[in-house]
Scaffold this motif. Structure first.
Motif, mmCIF file in Angstrom:
data_model
loop_
_atom_site.group_PDB
_atom_site.id
_atom_site.type_symbol
_atom_site.label_atom_id
_atom_site.label_comp_id
_atom_site.label_asym_id
_atom_site.label_seq_id
_atom_site.Cartn_x
_atom_site.Cartn_y
_atom_site.Cartn_z
ATOM 1 N N LEU A 1 44.280 37.947 41.454
ATOM 2 C CA LEU A 1 43.061 38.746 41.337
ATOM 3 C C LEU A 1 42.364 38.546 39.987
ATOM 4 C CD1 LEU A 1 44.188 42.014 43.120
ATOM 5 C CD2 LEU A 1 42.323 40.502 43.844
ATOM 6 N N THR A 2 43.096 38.152 38.957
ATOM 7 C CA THR A 2 42.440 37.875 37.663
ATOM 8 C C THR A 2 41.512 36.665 37.767
ATOM 9 O OG1 THR A 2 44.235 36.488 36.780
ATOM 10 C CG2 THR A 2 44.328 38.873 36.293
ATOM 11 N N ARG A 3 41.689 35.878 38.830
ATOM 12 C CA ARG A 3 40.816 34.711 39.052
ATOM 13 C C ARG A 3 39.775 34.978 40.154
ATOM 14 N NH1 ARG A 3 46.044 32.651 38.448
ATOM 15 N NH2 ARG A 3 46.310 32.421 40.676
ATOM 16 N N HIS A 4 39.782 36.174 40.719
ATOM 17 C CA HIS A 4 38.835 36.532 41.780
ATOM 18 C C HIS A 4 37.443 36.749 41.173
ATOM 19 C CE1 HIS A 4 36.948 38.852 44.993
ATOM 20 N NE2 HIS A 4 37.895 38.391 45.792
ATOM 21 N N PRO A 5 36.395 36.362 41.879
ATOM 22 C CA PRO A 5 35.028 36.569 41.365
ATOM 23 C C PRO A 5 34.700 38.040 41.057
ATOM 24 C CG PRO A 5 34.990 35.141 43.291
ATOM 25 C CD PRO A 5 36.406 35.628 43.145
ATOM 26 N N ALA A 6 35.388 38.967 41.678
ATOM 27 C CA ALA A 6 35.119 40.386 41.433
ATOM 28 C C ALA A 6 35.707 40.871 40.105
ATOM 29 C CB ALA A 6 35.690 41.234 42.575
ATOM 30 N N PHE A 7 36.520 40.047 39.471
ATOM 31 C CA PHE A 7 37.188 40.441 38.226
ATOM 32 C C PHE A 7 36.625 39.662 37.051
ATOM 33 C CE2 PHE A 7 40.377 39.905 34.931
ATOM 34 C CZ PHE A 7 40.724 41.223 34.690
ATOM 35 N N SER A 8 36.523 40.335 35.909
ATOM 36 C CA SER A 8 36.119 39.662 34.677
ATOM 37 C C SER A 8 36.827 40.313 33.503
ATOM 38 C CB SER A 8 34.606 39.769 34.465
ATOM 39 O OG SER A 8 34.265 39.301 33.169
ATOM 40 N N MET A 9 37.449 39.495 32.653
ATOM 41 C CA MET A 9 38.074 40.016 31.439
ATOM 42 C C MET A 9 37.026 40.581 30.489
ATOM 43 S SD MET A 9 41.394 39.895 31.373
ATOM 44 C CE MET A 9 42.071 39.667 29.745
ATOM 45 N N ARG A 10 35.783 40.213 30.669
ATOM 46 C CA ARG A 10 34.707 40.704 29.802
ATOM 47 C C ARG A 10 34.206 42.087 30.221
ATOM 48 N NH1 ARG A 10 32.972 37.113 26.215
ATOM 49 N NH2 ARG A 10 33.543 34.948 26.506
#
Length: 169
Positions: free
Chosen positions: A67-76
């Protein structure tokens, strides 16, 4: 059936919270459907991330990593970080505290990644590792190892350094 027949988001989310723990093809279909239905609403997508982070399934850490690579997720985006990473570390004791220490390594890796982007949110993520005294000797050692790794990170922010060093003290 409860998921399919729900006529509002709250009922649908309640059913999804049960499905995420199951080993069933309905699980993946419901997760995909929920995302498609509510992709336009960032706050609901935060709930979608959180419900997956809190799953009791043995593959939860792998799912969270994916999920950290899913488009819905952003570390920003701090809300996304809290919805996924903080939810896993703070609200999923079964999988975060797995005996192999994988949850601790994952969290430390994410803190190191996030620290240059948002040191305040990264520092808040250190706190679950700081609770090491509450656990058995092997988990204590694994959590301390990750805290020490954080402290050895070049250019670690003052925020993270302070929390990590006080956690070990």
């Amino acid at each position: 059936e409860q998921y399919r027949s729900a006529n509002n988001m709250t009922d649908r989310m309640a059913a999804l919270a049960i499905l995420v723990d199951m080993d069933s093809p309905d699980r993946a279909a419901a997760l995909d459907d929920f995302h498609a239905r509510f992709a336009h609403d960032p706050l609901v997508i935060d709930k979608w991330l959180t419900v997956q982070a809190m799953s009791a399934r043995p593959d939860t850490l792998a799912q969270v990593v994916a999920l950290t690579r899913h488009p819905a997720f952003s570390m920003r985006n701090p809300n996304k970080v809290r919805a996924l990473i903080a939810a896993f570390a703070n609200n999923n004791p079964l999988r975060f505290h797995a005996a192999d220490g994988g949850g601790y390594r994952f969290l430390a890796d994410r803190i190191i990644e996030l620290d240059p982007l948002n040191p305040q949110v990264a520092a808040r993520l250190v706190q679950p590792l700081g609770r090491w005294r509450r656990f058995d000797a092997s988990r204590q050692a694994a959590m301390r190892t990750e805290l020490e790794r954080l402290l050895a990170t070049p250019a670690l922010s003052r925020d993270c350094y302070e929390i990590a060093s006080k956690s070990l003290g």
